[in-house]
Write a protein that holds these residues in place. Sequence first.
Motif, PDB file in Angstrom:
ATOM      1  N   MET A   2      40.944  31.284  44.378  1.00 21.49           N
ATOM      2  CA  MET A   2      41.994  32.419  44.490  1.00 21.49           C
ATOM      3  C   MET A   2      41.022  33.607  44.957  1.00 21.49           C
ATOM      4  N   SER A  14      42.791  43.675  39.260  1.00 21.63           N
ATOM      5  CA  SER A  14      44.127  43.631  39.692  1.00 21.63           C
ATOM      6  C   SER A  14      44.488  45.097  39.822  1.00 21.63           C
ATOM      7  N   TYR A  56      50.896  39.815  44.869  1.00 21.84           N
ATOM      8  CA  TYR A  56      50.357  40.433  43.621  1.00 21.84           C
ATOM      9  C   TYR A  56      51.064  40.173  42.329  1.00 21.84           C
ATOM     10  N   TRP A  86      49.760  36.668  41.452  1.00 23.03           N
ATOM     11  CA  TRP A  86      48.540  37.111  40.991  1.00 23.03           C
ATOM     12  C   TRP A  86      48.560  37.180  39.567  1.00 23.03           C
ATOM     13  N   GLU A  87      49.470  38.037  39.126  1.00 28.40           N
ATOM     14  CA  GLU A  87      49.488  38.677  38.005  1.00 28.40           C
ATOM     15  C   GLU A  87      50.105  37.664  37.022  1.00 28.40           C
ATOM     16  N   LYS A 129      37.219  37.482  40.412  1.00 29.33           N
ATOM     17  CA  LYS A 129      37.928  36.003  40.552  1.00 29.33           C
ATOM     18  C   LYS A 129      37.024  34.907  41.096  1.00 29.33           C
ATOM     19  N   THR A 131      39.894  40.432  34.803  1.00 23.80           N
ATOM     20  CA  THR A 131      40.757  40.077  35.979  1.00 23.80           C
ATOM     21  C   THR A 131      41.754  41.324  36.128  1.00 23.80           C
ATOM     22  N   VAL A 180      50.538  32.257  44.670  1.00 25.00           N
ATOM     23  CA  VAL A 180      49.465  33.123  45.493  1.00 25.00           C
ATOM     24  C   VAL A 180      49.354  32.441  46.683  1.00 25.00           C
ATOM     25  N   GLY A 217      41.569  35.155  48.623  1.00 30.64           N
ATOM     26  CA  GLY A 217      42.079  36.120  48.806  1.00 30.64           C
ATOM     27  C   GLY A 217      40.971  37.078  49.896  1.00 30.64           C
TER      28      GLY A 217
END
Lengths: 684, 104, 534
Positions: free
Chosen positions: C291, C192, C155, C158-159, C259, C188, C145, C295
């Motif tokens: 994060m 997302s 992304y 992130w996942e 987050k 989360t 990330v 972000g």
Amino acid sequence: MTETLFLQFATAILFIPLISFLVLIFFGKKLSDKSAIVGSGLIGSTLLLSLIIFFSKINYFHNQTFEYTFTWVDFGYYDSKINLGIMIDNMTAIMLVVVTLVSFLVHLFSISYMKGDIRYSRYFAFLGIFSFSMLGIVLADNFFMIYVFWELVGLSSYLLIGHWYEKTSAANASKKAFIVNRVGDVGMFTGIMILWSTFGTLDFEKIFSLMSLGVIPFESTVWLTAAGLLIFCGAVGKSAQFPLHVWLPDAMEGPTPVSALIHAATMVAAGVYLIARVFPIFTADALIVIAYIGAITAFVSATIAIAQYDIKKVLAYSTVSQLGYMVMSLGVGGFTSGFFHLVTHAAFKAGLFLGSGSVIFAMHHVLHHHNDHHTDPQDIRNMGGLKNKMPITFWTFLIFTLAISGVPLTSGFLSKDDILAGTLAFSDLTGHTIIPIIAFTVAGMTAFYMFRVLILTFMGSHADSHRIDGIHESPWQMTTPLIIFAALSLFFFYSPNPTNASEGWFYSAVVRPETAVPENVSASSIESFEEAVHHNHGKAITLSLLIAGLGILISFATYYWKKISADKILNMFPKTFKFLNMKWYFDELYDKTVVWFTMTTAKVLAWFDFKIIDGLVNGTASVTKSTAFGSGKFDNVVVDGIVNLTAYTFGFFGLIIRTIQTGKVQTYLAFAIVGALMIFFFFN
Amino acid sequence: MTFTVSLNHFIFVSAILFSLGIYAVLTRRNAIMVLMGIELILNSANINFVAFSRYAGMDVNGHLAAIFVIFLAACEAAVALAIVLNIYKQFNTVNVDEVSTMKD
Amino acid sequence: MNNNFLNIGILTWMTFIPVVGMIAVLLVPKEQKTTIRWISLGATIVQLIFSVIIYTNFDRSLAGVNNAATMQFVERYSWIDIKSVEWFGRIHIEYFLGIDGISVPMVLLTALISFVAVLSSWSIEKSIKGYFALLLLLDTGMMGVFVSLDFFLFYVFWEIMLLPMYFLIGIWGGPRREYAAIKFFIYTLFGSVLMLLVLIALYFSVSIPDASTGELVHTFDMIAMMNPANYEANSLLFGLNTSWRYIAYVGLFIGFAIKVPIFPFHTWLPDAHVEAPTAISVILAGVLLKMGTYGLMRVAMPIFPDAAIYYLYPLAFLGFINIVYGALCAMAQTDFKKLIAYSSVSHMGIVLLGMAALNTQGMIGAMFQMFNHGTITAMLFLIVGVIYDRTHTRGLNDFGGLMNQMPKYSAIMVIAFFAALGLPGLSGFVSEVFSFLGAFQTFRWITIASTLGIVLTAGYMLWTLQRVFLGELPEKWKSLTDINNRELIMLVPLAIIVILLGVYPTPILDLMNASANELVDFIKGENNLTILGQ
């Protein structure tokens, strides 16, 4: 001495106590008893350096200011930087000596006072960091550094007040000291934020010069006053001014030499020093507020001091009261006298605390010897008649008491007298007559309650005649500091003329700085104030002598000659006495309001968080879950039902047709043949 | 009068054989008997092959087919008997009516 | 600058070393517990060494942010390239890694915290193989990330990070672990989804000419998204200050806010922290929360500067709420871990406030606070972990007087506590002060109100300290042992960092100075910042 040498010495003075701290923290266990020697030795060396700086500064570099600044953080663009740096002017030089001297003597005193303590070396380590933090404030040349060390002083006080942290009361007191101080610090920090966003720098000199050029926060004098008062908030916290004075009496939970250090040279002095240091930014309005805060503090705590029985509590409140005096003096414009009182007070208050420490030490030992754990060794009602048993302690204590009461020939007389003259001058110039009235009342009360302590402790006969034989004078490590402080409480160190301080070196060394604020909001000028002081000088001397004499007289009449019965007066006003004895119920008030409110809000919010916000989240989850369940049902019953129905229909027909499936080969064959025949028959 | 054996005679015999075969296959309960019925059917077909071959003047094509059928019949009998043997082992009977399930 | 090692870029090494470790862990039979631990530790140590290389080679004068040319350690390869699909056009996703001053402190922090987390997992016994494999995978996700510059890649990482986290809480957690894990995961994931929507909208709005053919191709390149000129006319997010852009910004914001966590999206945090094993709490507080703010800095604000400015006041206000609300909630807790969880909410509020200031001091303060909060809170959770290991309770009222029983432990704890309450000389103070100094210039009253948090923090921290460490030692804890060497190894470096950065913050501030200033300048841009809420 050259400029670099000055700065090098100053840097050494700043860091030697830190080294002492580090050495004792890491090697304290190994050094054990020797840690006291290490600590005292290192502080002693800073005292020597401070004396060198002091004498050469006052004698040879009288009007120079030495400064060393370096960039600590550079934000890159926009030329914004945060600098750190030290500066030495006369005020710094004087404070250096005060701090290191008191600190050194407290170290010395503690060697035997703290003997046998379970955290002996750690105690000296913490004394080291306390001195370090205080010296940082003294040497700072900018708001940022002063704020940094300001907070560090808070930490050191936390560590030392909580030295005996096994006791709940000590742990509570240290916590209270830190948090109450934090409240003041946040005010100060807000002030710093205002200054930073206006000037983009935090250096004293730059801010003062920019301000004299007419730059003020947000182009508003209200914000300028606010900035000054917010900075003053820091002093309110550290110097225990009303309404944040509540931490200081509780701080008596720490060892007695620590009290001496806190009350005389470090911490509480920091607030007054701060006001003096940033004096140019205060507007007239701000100064009036400061004067009133000081006056209220002085009065409130003097009334409380009268009604206390614990020797340290009386001294604590007398400190608060005297600090109020200094703040008031700075507020009325008596810059030099306020600062002068800080210095003289440092000597005699440190002496008073160490003297009381000496008494408590003796009492503690004799009580311990008699296996008496119920009698409070700090309660003056349990004392008396110690005069002959502890002559050095007594005589020095007497000198300190005379000094704090403002009796001629002492240093206290010099400074107090000038403060009183200042208040008179202030009322002449501005018409705030209540300030000098309070000032003189407090002067009388101070003389009264200080002699009350002296008489009850040392004169008359001892409360328990069996005990008195076991009491001895304290060892030399404890009496030497007393003698030194007693000497420093006499006039000739400060001025050749016992009635006028302005002839001494101090008044030429510390001069009220020119204000930096715009003219329309500035306080009355130095010249007009000086003139008014001069005019009121004679009046102040006469009045203060009369009032102090009266206070002493009443004290003797009540407690020595017993002409006035204290008990009778108590019985006449039991409520008033209770009110004073309970310190005006400030603690209770704060507990019931601020603390209660915070704790309740915290609980309510925690409940809100748990039930409402998290409830919403969980609610969403369960709504989703029920929806999922419902649509699952729909899917199972309706959608899948249709599918199943189709299947069942076919199954039904299948069942019927199935009957011809006998599983017998011959039947099949028969069918086949019949079929073949039928085909033959039909299609032929 | 000369009695000539014509094609019809052959067909007639073959039809009788075929009918007997069918009858045996459909009515016998014993698997062996069913097999024998099948043999009859096959042989009736053989007769037809040979007869048509002879009367249609097609050399030995029909004979060849008949021989082929005989081979196949032999093979089939071997396999079928083996199956019957297994069925007997499994079900303790060779009665085809009782062997109506595909599994136990 | 040589940023290759064995012909593979250093950022790829940083990101995928843990995966190598994971594979190695999976190949080891599960009985060899020590080997598994050492392999994991080895992987994180290698990562740490690479982070030191990055630290020393990083060029402090390059700003990055919206300029691909001044990004450093860049690795850019075509990853997925599907030539012309009907009505969809060409799909082009890049493997685009690079770091600037915003990400470099986070990269260092991630390497450090992962190392510490592995050390603190030493006492894990339950299916150790799976645990360390997941932990290392989590490490990869986090690192990815912070280094990816392609939004799609961002992304994906992130996942990736979500999954191991879910299992780590759900399997190795406390009594209510399943509840906590599911809550964390769904929360989360909800964020997302919003992020994914915005991602797609951005993809169809932005196109850049292909390097070789010159045809306009849609792109996931974050840096391209920051340039208004790359938006196709009449596309959804074209223009400035349009309502679609505001909606997109809010979507991204919520995704990241969960987050951080920003009030009112914070309630997953206390549950996750309380249930998670120590090492996971450390990672959660130390890296994962950052994060969110990362972000915001890297994606949301530079891509939608207009919307960022439009929503600046709410951002500052949320910062204030986080600070005060978190502190008050912390005060009412009796569970040690919950208290620290809420203190995280409060401390992350400072980051928001500093960010909202949109000036040098505020931005640097915010970025520095992210780093410091990572180290300080990691210490706090490790400290809780140490006594939890020994006593199996986290109730604040069960303790008392540990100071004498565990002197070394207490010394470290005092450092961590005072750092958390912002004592000068410790790193937390520096970032806190900078954030406030910056914020005050933009939002005067909100900042003054937020200073309340400083007092409250002192209140609950000292109260906790008193309840746990001061006073009389209860009889049942008379046999507690002091901190052991392994625990010292993980705590002492953090303590040293906290002290060093408190006294001299420049080593880290240096890294982010240029980028922070660039970020501020870029967001302010031509839109003259109107200062609200004076």
